[in-house]
Design an enzyme around this catalytic site. Structure first.
Site, short mmCIF file in Angstrom:
data_model
loop_
_atom_site.label_atom_id
_atom_site.label_comp_id
_atom_site.label_asym_id
_atom_site.label_seq_id
_atom_site.Cartn_x
_atom_site.Cartn_y
_atom_site.Cartn_z
CB ILE A 240 -0.91 0.03 1.25
CG1 ILE A 240 -1.79 -1.23 1.29
CG2 ILE A 240 -1.79 1.28 1.25
CD1 ILE A 240 -2.49 -1.43 2.61
CB CYS A 241 1.74 3.76 -2.36
SG CYS A 241 2.60 5.36 -2.49
CB VAL A 242 -1.38 5.68 2.11
CG1 VAL A 242 -0.91 4.86 3.29
CG2 VAL A 242 -2.25 6.83 2.56
#
EC number: 2.3.2.23
Length: 211
Positions: A94-96
């Site tokens: 996940i990229c956040v």
């Protein structure tokens, strides 16, 4: 199993244990904590797909891995359920920003989980790990939503199938849910109708021969 428990200071382990113990009976709405008593640094949860999104109706498993530098460094987040989303890579990473440049040591697990749930409502195509999903989100939302719904139906829709396994290729619920009303569904319906018509014609000829 690679556990970071032995690498974390005792006060951090106590802090994590306390937060997970608090979250388990009282999680944020639409989120369920699945405690791992053998490894407190492996936080697994299920997230309900938010209503009004292509992920609605799905149940998505994900995990947070707390590294040896936690909480100075952010945890790593991974979806365990396959999902078509700009900010989720093919291996589930996940990229956040809250897991990267916006991370602060005082941010807790609850905040991280809420941010990831929010990501299902408001994807960020500017930091896409899945470039195709990011491009479709910007250029052709209907196609993006259709792909995301299909992935949700196939991989994350078990809760609404009343005991039927949606990943079972022989499950009629799986086939119906996956195909929906799209062109593939119409093609299969057309083929079925042709076969039925041919069978009726054959049966009629046999009946006439008997007369």
């Amino acid at each position: 199993m690679n556990s970071n428990v032995e690498n974390l200071p005792p006060h951090v382990i106590r802090q994590v244990y306390k937060e997970v113990s608090t979250l388990t009976p009282d999680p944020p709405e639409g989120i369920k904590i699945i405690p791992n008593e053998e490894d407190i640094t492996d936080v697994q949860v299920s997230i309900e797909g938010p209503e009004g999104t292509p992920y609605a109706g799905g149940i998505f498993r994900m995990k947070l891995i707390l590294g040896k530098d936690f909480p100075a460094a952010p945890p790593k987040g991974y979806f365990l359920t396959k999902i078509f989303h700009p900010n989720v890579s093919s291996n589930g990473e996940i990229c956040v920003n809250v897991l990267k440049k916006d991370w602060k040591a005082e941010l807790g697990i609850r905040h991280v989980l809420l941010t990831i749930k929010c990501l299902l409502i408001h994807p960020n195509p500017e930091s896409a790990l899945n470039e195709e999903a990011g491009r479709l989100l910007l250029e052709n939302y209907e196609e993006y939503a259709s792909r995301a719904r299909l992935m949700t139906e196939i991989h994350a829709h078990s809760s609404s199938l009343r005991g039927k396994d949606p990943t079972d290729p022989c499950s009629s619920a799986s086939v119906t849910g996956a195909l929906g009303d799209g062109p593939m569904a119409k093609k299969h319906a057309g083929d079925r109708d042709k076969k039925l018509a041919a069978k009726k014609k054959t049966d009629k000829k046999r009946a006439l021969r008997r007369l």
